[in-house]
Design a protein around this motif. Sequence first.
Motif, mmCIF file in Angstrom:
data_model
loop_
_atom_site.group_PDB
_atom_site.id
_atom_site.type_symbol
_atom_site.label_atom_id
_atom_site.label_comp_id
_atom_site.label_asym_id
_atom_site.label_seq_id
_atom_site.Cartn_x
_atom_site.Cartn_y
_atom_site.Cartn_z
ATOM 1 N N LYS A 89 34.904 27.626 25.759
ATOM 2 C CA LYS A 89 34.826 28.769 26.070
ATOM 3 C C LYS A 89 35.997 29.619 26.204
ATOM 4 O O LYS A 89 37.159 28.401 26.584
ATOM 5 N N SER A 90 36.846 30.213 26.076
ATOM 6 C CA SER A 90 37.983 30.860 26.067
ATOM 7 C C SER A 90 38.766 31.442 27.840
ATOM 8 O O SER A 90 37.928 32.145 28.110
ATOM 9 N N SER A 91 39.464 30.728 27.861
ATOM 10 C CA SER A 91 40.071 31.459 29.038
ATOM 11 C C SER A 91 40.356 33.914 28.698
ATOM 12 O O SER A 91 40.517 34.107 29.948
ATOM 13 N N GLN A 92 39.662 33.457 27.622
ATOM 14 C CA GLN A 92 40.310 35.028 27.342
ATOM 15 C C GLN A 92 39.650 36.031 27.402
ATOM 16 O O GLN A 92 39.118 37.275 27.325
ATOM 17 N N THR A 93 38.412 34.966 27.809
ATOM 18 C CA THR A 93 37.142 35.730 27.695
ATOM 19 C C THR A 93 36.671 36.363 29.093
ATOM 20 O O THR A 93 36.811 37.795 29.182
ATOM 21 N N THR A 98 37.140 41.232 32.393
ATOM 22 C CA THR A 98 37.583 42.202 33.370
ATOM 23 C C THR A 98 38.902 43.462 33.107
ATOM 24 O O THR A 98 38.898 44.458 34.127
ATOM 25 N N PHE A 99 39.747 43.205 32.117
ATOM 26 C CA PHE A 99 40.251 44.103 31.479
ATOM 27 C C PHE A 99 39.935 45.045 31.064
ATOM 28 O O PHE A 99 39.916 46.920 31.409
ATOM 29 N N ILE A 100 38.327 45.807 30.228
ATOM 30 C CA ILE A 100 38.437 46.394 29.768
ATOM 31 C C ILE A 100 37.017 46.427 31.364
ATOM 32 O O ILE A 100 37.146 48.619 31.015
ATOM 33 N N ASN A 101 36.411 46.079 31.602
ATOM 34 C CA ASN A 101 35.466 46.637 32.843
ATOM 35 C C ASN A 101 35.925 48.106 33.864
ATOM 36 O O ASN A 101 35.870 48.907 34.605
ATOM 37 N N LYS A 102 37.455 47.094 33.876
ATOM 38 C CA LYS A 102 38.979 47.940 34.798
ATOM 39 C C LYS A 102 39.640 49.480 34.177
ATOM 40 O O LYS A 102 39.557 49.928 34.795
ATOM 41 N N TYR A 103 39.709 49.574 33.305
ATOM 42 C CA TYR A 103 40.303 50.030 32.585
ATOM 43 C C TYR A 103 39.877 51.385 31.071
ATOM 44 O O TYR A 103 40.142 51.953 30.727
ATOM 45 N N SER A 374 48.708 39.350 35.862
ATOM 46 C CA SER A 374 47.494 39.233 35.489
ATOM 47 C C SER A 374 46.649 40.455 36.030
ATOM 48 O O SER A 374 47.096 41.182 35.982
ATOM 49 N N THR A 375 45.098 39.933 35.644
ATOM 50 C CA THR A 375 44.349 41.087 35.512
ATOM 51 C C THR A 375 43.394 41.573 37.017
ATOM 52 O O THR A 375 42.662 42.632 37.367
#
Length: 439
Positions: A89-93, A98-103, A374-375
Amino acid sequence: MKEIFRLPDTLLIFYESNSSEKVVIEFNGEDVLYIIGTIDVCVLEGKIEIWGYTMAVDTPKTVLYSIGLRGLIPIKSADGQKAVVILEKSSQTIKWKTFINKYILNYNMFALNGRRLTPPKLLLELEEKLGCWFDLSKTPMSNQRLVNDEQWQCFCDELLNRSIELEPIRVLLAGYKNSGKSTMMCYFINKLLIKWDRILVLDFDIGQSEFSIPSCISAFVIDKPLLGPNFTHLMQPLKSYFFESNDVMTNIPLYNEIVEKLVNDIKTNDLQKMPCFINTMGFVKGPGLKILHNLISKIQPSDVVQLKFNDNQDLNLHSEIINNSTKSSLSYNLWYFTSTVKNKLAKAPYLQYVDKPIRQQLVIVSYFSKCLESTDICFNDIVPYRINMQNIDVQIKDADELTQDESLDIINANVIALCVDNHTNVCECVGFGMDFMLL
């Protein structure tokens, strides 16, 4: 008859690891696995290939962004022999979700589109641990898959057998819009990283850059595999020049002038010893073809690769044609590859279309996310760099055609190119910024 989707006759061997966020998978022979999501990959035994990139036991852990924007990326044994892989499981997931849902509110790259063939219950539990999904059907159902042609492998073998000390490797890729030039270039780069640790890319596509925000002509040095869509591997260019538009027709002389400047910039011993790939525009009709002829003349490639959907898309890029058109004396290898974009096996029947504005938004927001620690924080939480207005020259092109409200919108918030003023038409771009002005 209606096509029936089913599991392969034999599945890969999955092992549940002691860690709740790791899964061990054994590949044998022609086994292929498509991941939906973001995952960390490392090799325990043998060798694997991920979109042309070869990983062995001593290869560092690598992040795979198999999120369907260009197609799901296959993982397979590199030599047809047994290979054992750890998926973690990647820390990038969480970061990207979060990034996509936010921006990017209109697009969720982690959502399963349409339907899929549900794997056995035990595999569903492994998916839950990894935070991603396995696409195990014989043919794609809800996500496009990246496929490559056997010609690609033969071409890469040809390049790997060359001695760059004896002859420079400069591969120019040409073809119509959306034929898959950038995706194929990433595959070639990943393949060549097994022999060369640095690869030069000249990106002349001002409308859709592979490594940065559009509207520039740039040179990049690649030293890591490209295992995802462009917004996952944006980077600082070695050299970049601002073109001021996504439409080359606004200023063809400036485009040609920048081409010549960038070609001269790379005439150093270090850069000449790197394999070089040249990405071009998909505008190849009328004036666009003439621009391409001029580009080939300036670059003097060792190879020209034309990617086409059908025989009607012959650009006629034989060296004799280019020589007659530009009064040159070129000699290079010309390769014809059929685009896999329209390959029936490469398409899923329920593939979600992601339009150009969202793709551009992903690139722009990803680029500016570099300033976020951070996100959990927003853009307006960041203390900006400030500069005296007397040192800034803001130019609004075609201002006479804009209403007052439209002009104010541009001044209020806009992506701006940060350029070095050298009192010439060719302005070096050192990056991009955003201007926020309170009126």
